[in-house]
Design an enzyme around this catalytic site. Structure first.
Site: not given
Ligand code: MEV
Length: 435
Positions: A277, A293, A390
């Site tokens: 992700k 896309d 973050h």
């Molecule tokens: C957050 O959008 C993405 C992460 O969770 C990816 C990961 O855990 O490697 C920080």
């Protein structure tokens, strides 16, 4: 129960909005106002967006950002990114700078073949179907001569058609597996038009073929595949271990922790999904900015991550002879012509910013964005943890929720430079300021 609406798509934009306001918002003028605020004052531009899909009532903004300093195969790029998640662009820019000082990113396209299938029901003798296919194969190819004229002139087009017996997977199931080279186009419309024409030709020819008697093959459906394991790009970075020191962590220790984190993502599906992700944070942002896309890319990439039969990490990290290599291999069916590329002004801008790349060049850039994002995420995860960076980036969202003034924001940013950001800490800080 609410009354269903009929003829909605025929209503004017104004009528649609009035209907919605009445049915769902108690005719609150604020609801209408919200939609209007996002209309573009340039009517031609607004009409362009209105024509992208059906029932458009407003525009939905996402931030359009840029991440500079990406050195890829010795060319410097500023990468456009469309994403709402606070820390993604900062992380990408950080990783870009880090690798700029260590020789930059490398990338190579491994192959660019896309496929589409004509799915067939046939409950007769497989050998008869094989004989029929051999007889009509050239006619099938000839039937798309008009559709692929331009693509062929540029060196692309249909590569081959194979008849595949898939009856071991599903009773009576065969497919015409078609391979294509679509050059700088993503090629979905081209491939689907070819497939539908080939399917129609196949069905007409089958009706005339003596061998089938009463058991005719029947076309179930024809569509491209978004699984593109033959349209793949690889990107990688590498450097001596001693150049990897980060904060208080020595290069060797950092690299070992990093490799271990990747090994865990390879071993455990719950970690692999989150790990990938994070990679898609980078990939999707560039895919979106360049008008591609992202649903197709997402579907194809995750299927690729499971190609061994077990979902696993898309990236790989190794330590060998005192040096660290970190790489990604991803399938990416992208276009730099057709689709939105010449229509959406910001997509045009994004492609210009990338110096009008070919589809192959864009594949490299997108793969690098994914690799950089993964590097930044794993680096934080194995050192400070993810929340520090973050939450710093998310602070602005919290302040905006609290309707902080510019002055309050400035003070908050200063305060939280050396204090841990949390929602409650930000609320408390603003409340104290206001008291
Ligand atoms: C957050 O959008 C993405 C992460 O969770 C990816 C990961 O855990 O490697 C920080």
């Amino acid at each position: 129960m609410d009354v269903p609406v009929s003829g909605f798509s025929k209503k004017s934009k104004q009528e649609k909005i009035e209907w919605l306001a009445n049915a769902y918002f108690g005719d609150d003028p604020e609801a209408i106002n919200t939609l209007r605020k996002y209309w573009n004052s340039d009517t031609r531009l607004q009409e362009l967006h209105d024509d992208f899909t059906e029932n458009v009532i407003s525009n939905y903004y996402l931030p359009f950002s840029v991440a500079p300093n990406f050195l890829i195969n010795d060319t410097l790029y500023t990468i456009p990114m469309v994403i709402e998640e606070s820390s993604v662009v900062a992380a990408a820019s950080n990783a870009a700078k880090f690798w700029l000082e260590r020789g930059g990113f490398n990338a190579e396209v491994i192959s660019t073949v896309k496929t589409g299938q004509i799915h067939i029901d046939y409950f007769g003798n497989g050998e008869v179907l094989n004989a029929f296919f051999s007889e009509v194969k050239n006619e099938l190819i000839d039937s798309i001569a008009d559709i692929q004229k331009n693509m062929k002139a540029r060196g692309g087009g249909l590569i081959d058609i194979e008849l595949k017996d898939a009856t071991s997977q599903l009773n009576g199931y065969y497919e015409l597996h078609c391979t294509f080279e679509t050059l700088d186009a993503m090629g979905a419309n081209f491939i689907n038009s070819c497939l539908e024409k080939i399917a129609a030709t196949f069905e007409t020819a089958a009706l005339k073929y003596d061998g089938f008697n009463t058991t005719l093959p029947k076309i179930v459906l024809s569509i491209l595949s978004n699984y593109v394991p033959e349209c793949v790009v690889r990107a990688w970075v590498g450097c001596p271990l001693e150049s990897l020191s980060y904060g208080n962590t020595q290069g060797k220790e950092f690299a070992e922790n990093f490799v271990r984190a990747i090994d865990i993502a390879k071993a455990e599906v719950r970690r692999a999904v989150t790990h990938n992700k994070g990679i898609m944070n980078g990939i999707d942002a560039v895919v979106l900015a360049t008008g591609n896309d992202f649903r197709a890319v997402e579907a194809g990439v995750h299927a690729y991550a499971a190609k061994s039969g077990r979902y696993t990490s898309l990236t790989e990290a190794v330590i060998e002879n005192n040096s660290f290599t970190f790489s990604i291999e991803v399938p990416l069916a992208l276009g730099t012509v057709g689709g939105l590329t010449s229509l959406h002004p910001l997509v045009k801008f994004a492609l210009q910013l990338l110096r009008k790349p070919s589809a192959k060049e864009l594949m490299k850039i997108v793969a690098v964005a994914g690799l950089a994002q993964n590097f930044a995420a794993i680096r934080s995860l194995v050192t400070t943890g993810i929340q520090q960076g973050h939450m710093k980036m998310h602070l602005m969202n919290i302040l905006n929720q609290l309707q902080a003034t510019s002055e309050e924001k400035e003070k908050a940013i200063e305060y939280f430079t050396n204090n841990t950001v949390s929602h409650s800490a930000a609320v408390e800080f603003i409340e104290k300021l206001r008291a």
